[in-house]
Design a protein around this motif. Structure first.
Motif, PDB file in Angstrom:
ATOM      1  N   ILE A   1       5.656  -1.545  10.620  1.00  0.00           N
ATOM      2  CA  ILE A   1       5.834  -2.086   9.273  1.00  0.00           C
ATOM      3  C   ILE A   1       7.309  -2.142   8.925  1.00  0.00           C
ATOM      4  CG2 ILE A   1       5.391  -1.654   6.822  1.00  0.00           C
ATOM      5  CD1 ILE A   1       2.684  -0.534   7.601  1.00  0.00           C
ATOM      6  N   GLN A   2       8.049  -1.113   9.293  1.00  0.00           N
ATOM      7  CA  GLN A   2       9.497  -1.123   9.032  1.00  0.00           C
ATOM      8  C   GLN A   2      10.145  -2.356   9.664  1.00  0.00           C
ATOM      9  OE1 GLN A   2      11.577   2.637   9.839  1.00  0.00           O
ATOM     10  NE2 GLN A   2       9.595   3.694   9.774  1.00  0.00           N
ATOM     11  N   LYS A   3       9.718  -2.643  10.876  1.00  0.00           N
ATOM     12  CA  LYS A   3      10.298  -3.788  11.585  1.00  0.00           C
ATOM     13  C   LYS A   3       9.952  -5.093  10.890  1.00  0.00           C
ATOM     14  CE  LYS A   3      10.391  -5.971  16.168  1.00  0.00           C
ATOM     15  NZ  LYS A   3       9.877  -5.891  17.569  1.00  0.00           N
ATOM     16  N   GLN A   4       8.690  -5.224  10.459  1.00  0.00           N
ATOM     17  CA  GLN A   4       8.258  -6.474   9.840  1.00  0.00           C
ATOM     18  C   GLN A   4       8.812  -6.631   8.430  1.00  0.00           C
ATOM     19  OE1 GLN A   4       4.038  -6.823   9.303  1.00  0.00           O
ATOM     20  NE2 GLN A   4       4.132  -8.941   8.617  1.00  0.00           N
ATOM     21  N   TRP A   5       8.662  -5.614   7.601  1.00  0.00           N
ATOM     22  CA  TRP A   5       9.041  -5.727   6.191  1.00  0.00           C
ATOM     23  C   TRP A   5      10.546  -5.563   5.976  1.00  0.00           C
ATOM     24  CZ3 TRP A   5       4.630  -2.432   3.511  1.00  0.00           C
ATOM     25  CH2 TRP A   5       3.413  -3.078   3.720  1.00  0.00           C
TER      26      TRP A   5
ATOM     27  N   THR B   1      -6.468   0.311   9.423  1.00  0.00           N
ATOM     28  CA  THR B   1      -6.389  -0.192   8.053  1.00  0.00           C
ATOM     29  C   THR B   1      -6.540   0.927   7.034  1.00  0.00           C
ATOM     30  OG1 THR B   1      -8.762  -0.640   8.024  1.00  0.00           O
ATOM     31  CG2 THR B   1      -7.303  -2.444   8.723  1.00  0.00           C
ATOM     32  N   VAL B   2      -6.080   0.637   5.832  1.00  0.00           N
ATOM     33  CA  VAL B   2      -6.235   1.585   4.727  1.00  0.00           C
ATOM     34  C   VAL B   2      -7.716   1.896   4.510  1.00  0.00           C
ATOM     35  CG1 VAL B   2      -5.878   1.944   2.254  1.00  0.00           C
ATOM     36  CG2 VAL B   2      -4.082   0.862   3.618  1.00  0.00           C
ATOM     37  N   SER B   3      -8.570   0.898   4.672  1.00  0.00           N
ATOM     38  CA  SER B   3     -10.005   1.120   4.474  1.00  0.00           C
ATOM     39  C   SER B   3     -10.541   2.185   5.423  1.00  0.00           C
ATOM     40  CB  SER B   3     -10.789  -0.186   4.649  1.00  0.00           C
ATOM     41  OG  SER B   3     -10.744  -0.644   5.984  1.00  0.00           O
ATOM     42  N   LYS B   4     -10.029   2.226   6.640  1.00  0.00           N
ATOM     43  CA  LYS B   4     -10.486   3.222   7.610  1.00  0.00           C
ATOM     44  C   LYS B   4      -9.949   4.613   7.286  1.00  0.00           C
ATOM     45  CE  LYS B   4     -11.041  -0.042  11.440  1.00  0.00           C
ATOM     46  NZ  LYS B   4     -10.567  -0.441  12.788  1.00  0.00           N
ATOM     47  N   VAL B   5      -8.810   4.669   6.622  1.00  0.00           N
ATOM     48  CA  VAL B   5      -8.327   5.960   6.129  1.00  0.00           C
ATOM     49  C   VAL B   5      -9.256   6.458   5.030  1.00  0.00           C
ATOM     50  CG1 VAL B   5      -6.431   7.175   4.988  1.00  0.00           C
ATOM     51  CG2 VAL B   5      -5.928   5.416   6.702  1.00  0.00           C
ATOM     52  N   VAL B   6      -9.569   5.570   4.093  1.00  0.00           N
ATOM     53  CA  VAL B   6     -10.344   5.955   2.920  1.00  0.00           C
ATOM     54  C   VAL B   6     -11.786   6.301   3.281  1.00  0.00           C
ATOM     55  CG1 VAL B   6     -11.196   5.152   0.677  1.00  0.00           C
ATOM     56  CG2 VAL B   6      -8.858   4.624   1.378  1.00  0.00           C
ATOM     57  N   ASP B   7     -12.395   5.553   4.204  1.00  0.00           N
ATOM     58  CA  ASP B   7     -13.794   5.856   4.537  1.00  0.00           C
ATOM     59  C   ASP B   7     -13.924   6.980   5.564  1.00  0.00           C
ATOM     60  OD1 ASP B   7     -13.488   4.784   7.138  1.00  0.00           O
ATOM     61  OD2 ASP B   7     -14.506   2.914   6.650  1.00  0.00           O
ATOM     62  N   GLY B   8     -12.791   7.533   5.986  1.00  0.00           N
ATOM     63  CA  GLY B   8     -12.796   8.714   6.839  1.00  0.00           C
ATOM     64  C   GLY B   8     -12.898   8.458   8.321  1.00  0.00           C
TER      65      GLY B   8
ATOM     66  N   PHE C   1       0.835  -1.202   0.000  1.00  0.00           N
ATOM     67  CA  PHE C   1       0.000   0.000   0.000  1.00  0.00           C
ATOM     68  C   PHE C   1       0.873   1.257   0.000  1.00  0.00           C
ATOM     69  CE2 PHE C   1       0.749  -0.319   4.592  1.00  0.00           C
ATOM     70  CZ  PHE C   1       0.821   1.005   5.007  1.00  0.00           C
ATOM     71  N   HIS C   2       0.340   2.320  -0.576  1.00  0.00           N
ATOM     72  CA  HIS C   2       1.067   3.577  -0.682  1.00  0.00           C
ATOM     73  C   HIS C   2       1.326   4.147   0.713  1.00  0.00           C
ATOM     74  CE1 HIS C   2       2.376   7.419  -2.185  1.00  0.00           C
ATOM     75  NE2 HIS C   2       2.019   7.131  -3.432  1.00  0.00           N
TER      76      HIS C   2
ATOM     77  N   MET D   1      -7.122  -8.095  -4.969  1.00  0.00           N
ATOM     78  CA  MET D   1      -6.097  -7.064  -4.854  1.00  0.00           C
ATOM     79  C   MET D   1      -6.642  -5.840  -4.131  1.00  0.00           C
ATOM     80  SD  MET D   1      -4.875  -3.999  -6.339  1.00  0.00           S
ATOM     81  CE  MET D   1      -5.272  -3.873  -8.082  1.00  0.00           C
ATOM     82  N   TYR D   2      -7.875  -5.414  -4.491  1.00  0.00           N
ATOM     83  CA  TYR D   2      -8.481  -4.293  -3.779  1.00  0.00           C
ATOM     84  C   TYR D   2      -8.573  -4.607  -2.283  1.00  0.00           C
ATOM     85  CZ  TYR D   2     -10.340  -3.015  -8.469  1.00  0.00           C
ATOM     86  OH  TYR D   2     -10.488  -2.696  -9.803  1.00  0.00           O
ATOM     87  N   GLU D   3      -9.059  -5.799  -1.984  1.00  0.00           N
ATOM     88  CA  GLU D   3      -9.252  -6.184  -0.586  1.00  0.00           C
ATOM     89  C   GLU D   3      -7.925  -6.253   0.156  1.00  0.00           C
ATOM     90  OE1 GLU D   3     -11.486  -9.671   2.066  1.00  0.00           O
ATOM     91  OE2 GLU D   3     -11.553  -9.773  -0.120  1.00  0.00           O
ATOM     92  N   GLU D   4      -6.911  -6.800  -0.488  1.00  0.00           N
ATOM     93  CA  GLU D   4      -5.591  -6.908   0.140  1.00  0.00           C
ATOM     94  C   GLU D   4      -5.073  -5.537   0.549  1.00  0.00           C
ATOM     95  OE1 GLU D   4      -1.311  -7.611  -1.829  1.00  0.00           O
ATOM     96  OE2 GLU D   4      -2.507  -9.443  -1.758  1.00  0.00           O
ATOM     97  N   VAL D   5      -5.183  -4.566  -0.340  1.00  0.00           N
ATOM     98  CA  VAL D   5      -4.706  -3.213  -0.043  1.00  0.00           C
ATOM     99  C   VAL D   5      -5.543  -2.576   1.052  1.00  0.00           C
ATOM    100  CG1 VAL D   5      -4.418  -0.892  -0.995  1.00  0.00           C
ATOM    101  CG2 VAL D   5      -3.732  -2.880  -2.350  1.00  0.00           C
ATOM    102  N   LEU D   6      -6.850  -2.632   0.912  1.00  0.00           N
ATOM    103  CA  LEU D   6      -7.734  -1.945   1.852  1.00  0.00           C
ATOM    104  C   LEU D   6      -7.647  -2.504   3.269  1.00  0.00           C
ATOM    105  CD1 LEU D   6     -10.807  -1.562  -0.505  1.00  0.00           C
ATOM    106  CD2 LEU D   6      -9.493   0.332   0.475  1.00  0.00           C
ATOM    107  N   GLN D   7      -7.349  -3.781   3.401  1.00  0.00           N
ATOM    108  CA  GLN D   7      -7.318  -4.396   4.731  1.00  0.00           C
ATOM    109  C   GLN D   7      -5.915  -4.457   5.325  1.00  0.00           C
ATOM    110  OE1 GLN D   7     -10.081  -4.747   6.366  1.00  0.00           O
ATOM    111  NE2 GLN D   7     -11.092  -4.044   4.482  1.00  0.00           N
ATOM    112  N   THR D   8      -4.939  -3.852   4.663  1.00  0.00           N
ATOM    113  CA  THR D   8      -3.598  -3.788   5.236  1.00  0.00           C
ATOM    114  C   THR D   8      -3.562  -2.726   6.327  1.00  0.00           C
ATOM    115  OG1 THR D   8      -2.609  -4.442   3.124  1.00  0.00           O
ATOM    116  CG2 THR D   8      -1.148  -3.470   4.753  1.00  0.00           C
ATOM    117  N   ASP D   9      -2.875  -3.023   7.407  1.00  0.00           N
ATOM    118  CA  ASP D   9      -2.806  -2.120   8.555  1.00  0.00           C
ATOM    119  C   ASP D   9      -1.692  -1.097   8.346  1.00  0.00           C
ATOM    120  OD1 ASP D   9      -3.008  -0.944  11.073  1.00  0.00           O
ATOM    121  OD2 ASP D   9      -3.298  -2.862  12.084  1.00  0.00           O
TER     122      ASP D   9
END
Length: 713
Positions: free
Chosen positions: A588-592, A437-444, A385-386, A420-428
């Motif tokens: 994320i830095q630690k994990q990835w 999650t990204v979904s919570k950013v997008v839905d405000g 995710f971006h 793919m949409y779901e994977e991105v949106l549900q990433t923390d």
């Protein structure tokens, strides 16, 4: 109370009686398969009470007539009443609910929002209520979907509000009717004939979008043409807006930043210049004079040759605010794309948008929303995710997904994009701790954004089936579902689309659903395994091109990204490399950043590794790459077998069309595998592992392949 036995619910719909070119999309309304099913639904389709009068109410009535004609295989029209009295199917706004129905809803009816609806079964009746005519239209489509999929009406109790306010298709359509990154023919907008001729397809387009909750469309390319803002073209856009309005769809236009110079006669487009500011205010008032409910502007600036505020030493916020001030008096918004990068090749293009926008978080007007692609490079088959989604708490961000398949095999390759949409949106993102999650950013909901939106780059063209590949209709459908609810589930979307589009027979839906749900991963396997990325052919991005190097920009080449040498492959984005990973949260830095915990699907996105690096499977990196390529090829062959087994469940026209495209995909998966393994094999110096087929040609053969006139560039 009438009931329909479970055994009858799943009887399949016969689709083979006549040719089907796919034009009806998921609105097929196939005839009921037997008398028992017909008897169960008939009364709900023939005795309908619609309260109200408006162009949208007229559309609801026509849709119900069309559905009844299809389902009942009859030209007999339903009986409509337009009073407040109850009937077996009652459709009306909450204020018009009869007393005997109000008790069925109670105070919970106040939870229905502007575009939401409540679809409910109560004492032998189906009730569709909402606070707006558009909500009633959405509820009507939901009711018809339930019938299409043979749902049990007695179980209906669906209060559904969209979680995202603006749900928008982005057409990359040019005024000459070519479509950038479009693979299903030319643009459906015939500008030459507009406004004097309104093609039926414009109505059908609006109807299809309304059926899945899409409420906005940007009809012109983000690589904008200033002519769209001239009176000649505004009259044409007005004609489209007039068609779309009763379906709840607003029109947006792409604004070329240099328009004040190109069509306004000014010497500058500097956003801080008073003459420029006044020009945009006057031009915007003119747009609203033509289109009173105009949605606003979509802007691509300072990217790939497009003019922007950088030309004048200004920030992206100063550029966006110029247009925001112009549309604000009319209630419009500005969607300012974050796909911005300078004319100079960076150390890592992954970092550019973040570096550009993070320092100006909170500097945008309240009616500006920044439109961010799902990943930081450019619609690759898979991207993390971006990082901007975890970095802009003071600025509303909207998601930009691709529906068209620029880097995913164009229109002939089956790639169901919902996973793919779901994977991105549900990433923390971890921006506010676990669960951000990204979904919570997008839905405000995460940052309390007052403005929410999601955009999808359309895959629609002049092909009779709209999208080239019949199964790519499912990506348009899925985008609508995720724009309505970013927490939607891919499996449910796939199953619903199959039932609406083909048949409810489980012997068809189960294997084909499995084929759809695995198809995106399959394409990743035979194109960019382990997150090798941007290794497509130059310019048109059709077919493999890991050898692409040189030219005007290094970051438009494959070698810039994969960095293959005899020592290894991959882009080091950890602290020892470009440190793009530093743009993400510490968790994320630690994990990835750790080779023991980074998901292997992102491995080569963040790490440059030796060819003999051991994967979790125990295979070397080289063997793992090769086996992924082989797996992708084998999956395309399995899909061919799966589809051939469906010959008795699908009409002949669509069966043959899909079969032809699946054959193309299978052949081109081999092309991808062989070309990439031959190229990267030069550097690894390692043999192909057991189970991987040997290429039929040498590398020179693939280097010389040069497809001509590939569409979409």
């Amino acid at each position: 109370m009438k009931t329909l036995s479970i055994s009858l619910i799943f009887l399949f719909i016969t689709c083979t009686a006549s040719a089907n070119d796919g034009y009806k999309l998921w609105l097929q309304y196939f005839p009921f398969e037997n008398q028992a099913v017909s008897d169960y639904y008939r009364d709900y389709l023939e005795n309908i009470n619609i309260v109200g009068a408006s162009p949208t109410i007229d559309i609801i009535q026509r849709e119900l007539e069309m559905a009844a004609s299809g389902f009942l295989n009859s030209k007999v029209k339903p009986t409509f009443k337009h009073t407040g009295d109850s009937n077996i199917c009652w459709i009306g706004k909450t204020d018009d609910l009869p007393k005997d129905l109000k008790s069925a809803f109670g105070q919970k009816v106040n939870e229905i929002e502007k575009e939401g609806y409540w679809l409910k079964y109560h004492l032998g009746r189906v009730i569709i209520t909402a606070n707006s005519d558009i909500g009633l239209l959405y509820g009507t489509f939901a009711f018809l979907r339930s019938i299409q999929s043979r749902g049990q009406l007695e179980s209906l109790d669906e209060l559904d509000n969209p979680k995202i306010e603006r749900r928008i298709l982005n057409h990359w359509d040019n005024l000459n009717r070519t479509v950038e990154r479009g693979y299903a023919g030319f643009s459906i907008w015939n500008w030459h004939r507009l406004p004097r001729h309104i093609d039926q397809q414009y109505h059908d387009y609006a109807r299809a979008n309304a059926s899945i909750g899409i409420n906005g469309t940007s009809v012109t390319n983000v690589n904008a043409n200033a002519l769209i803002l001239t009176p000649d073209y505004l009259s044409k856009v007005k004609a489209l807006a007039d068609v779309f309005r009763p379906y709840g769809i607003k029109v947006y236009l792409t604004a070329r930043f240099s328009s004040p110079m190109e069509i306004g006669g000014l010497a500058t487009a500097d956003p801080l210049n008073p003459d420029v500011q006044q020009w945009w205010k006057e031009k915007t008032k003119e747009v609203y004079d033509y289109i009173p409910d105009f949605g606003g502007y979509l802007v691509k600036a300072d990217s790939e040759g497009q003019p922007g505020p950088h030309n004048y030493g200004r920030t992206q916020a100063e550029g966006a605010n110029l247009l925001a001030d112009a549309v604000a008096p009319f209630g419009g918004i500005v969607m300012w794309r974050a796909f911005v990068y300078s004319e100079k090749t960076p150390d890592d293009r992954h970092k550019q948008a973040y570096n550009e926008f993070k320092p100006i978080d909170g500097k945008f007007r309240d009616n500006v929303i920044v439109q961010v692609k799902n990943g930081a490079i450019d619609f690759q088959p898979r991207e993390p995710f971006h990082p901007m989604f975890g970095a802009m708490p003071e600025t509303p961000l909207m998601m930009e997904f691709q529906i068209t398949q620029e880097y995913l095999g164009h229109d002939t390759h089956l790639a169901f994009l919902a996973p793919m949409y779901e994977e991105v949106l549900q990433t923390d993102t971890y921006v506010n701790g676990t669960g951000s999650t990204v979904s919570k950013v997008v839905d405000g909901t995460l940052h309390n954004y007052s403005l929410t939106a999601m955009a999808g780059v359309a895959n629609i063209g002049t092909d009779r089936n709209w999208t080239g590949h019949h199964f790519h209709q499912a990506n348009w459908f899925a985008f609508g579902k995720f724009a309505w609810n970013p927490n939607a589930k891919s499996e449910e979307i796939a199953e619903e689309w199959l039932k609406l589009t083909f048949t409810s027979d489980k012997t068809f839906t189960e294997p084909v659903k499995a084929m759809m749900l695995s198809s995106h991963e399959m394409v990743v396997n035979y194109m960019t395994p382990l997150d090798l990325h941007h290794i497509m052919a130059r310019s048109h991005h059709y077919g493999p091109g890991p050898w692409v190097t040189g030219g005007s920009r290094d970051d438009w080449t494959a070698t810039y990204y994969h960095k293959a040498t005899e020592k290894g492959v991959g882009f080091d984005r950890t602290a020892t490399g470009s440190n793009a990973l530093g743009q993400y949260a510490p968790e994320i830095q630690k994990q990835w950043g750790n080779l023991n915990s980074v998901p292997e699907k992102y491995l080569l996105w963040f790490h440059h590794l030796p060819w003999n690096h051991k994967l979790s499977s125990g295979n070397t990196l080289w063997d793992g790459i090769a086996l992924h390529y082989q797996k992708g090829v084998e999956e395309t062959r399995q899909n061919l077998d799966t589809w051939k087994e469906q010959v008795d469940h699908v009409d002949e026209e669509r069966y043959k069309h899909v079969l032809s495209f699946l054959k193309i995909q299978s052949e081109e998966a081999v092309w991808w595998r062989d070309a990439c393994l031959l190229y990267f094999g030069q550097f690894s110096g390692m043999p192909l592992p057991d189970g991987v087929e040997k290429p039929a040609h040498d590398l020179d053969y693939y280097l010389k392949l040069n497809p001509k006139f590939v569409p979409g560039i």
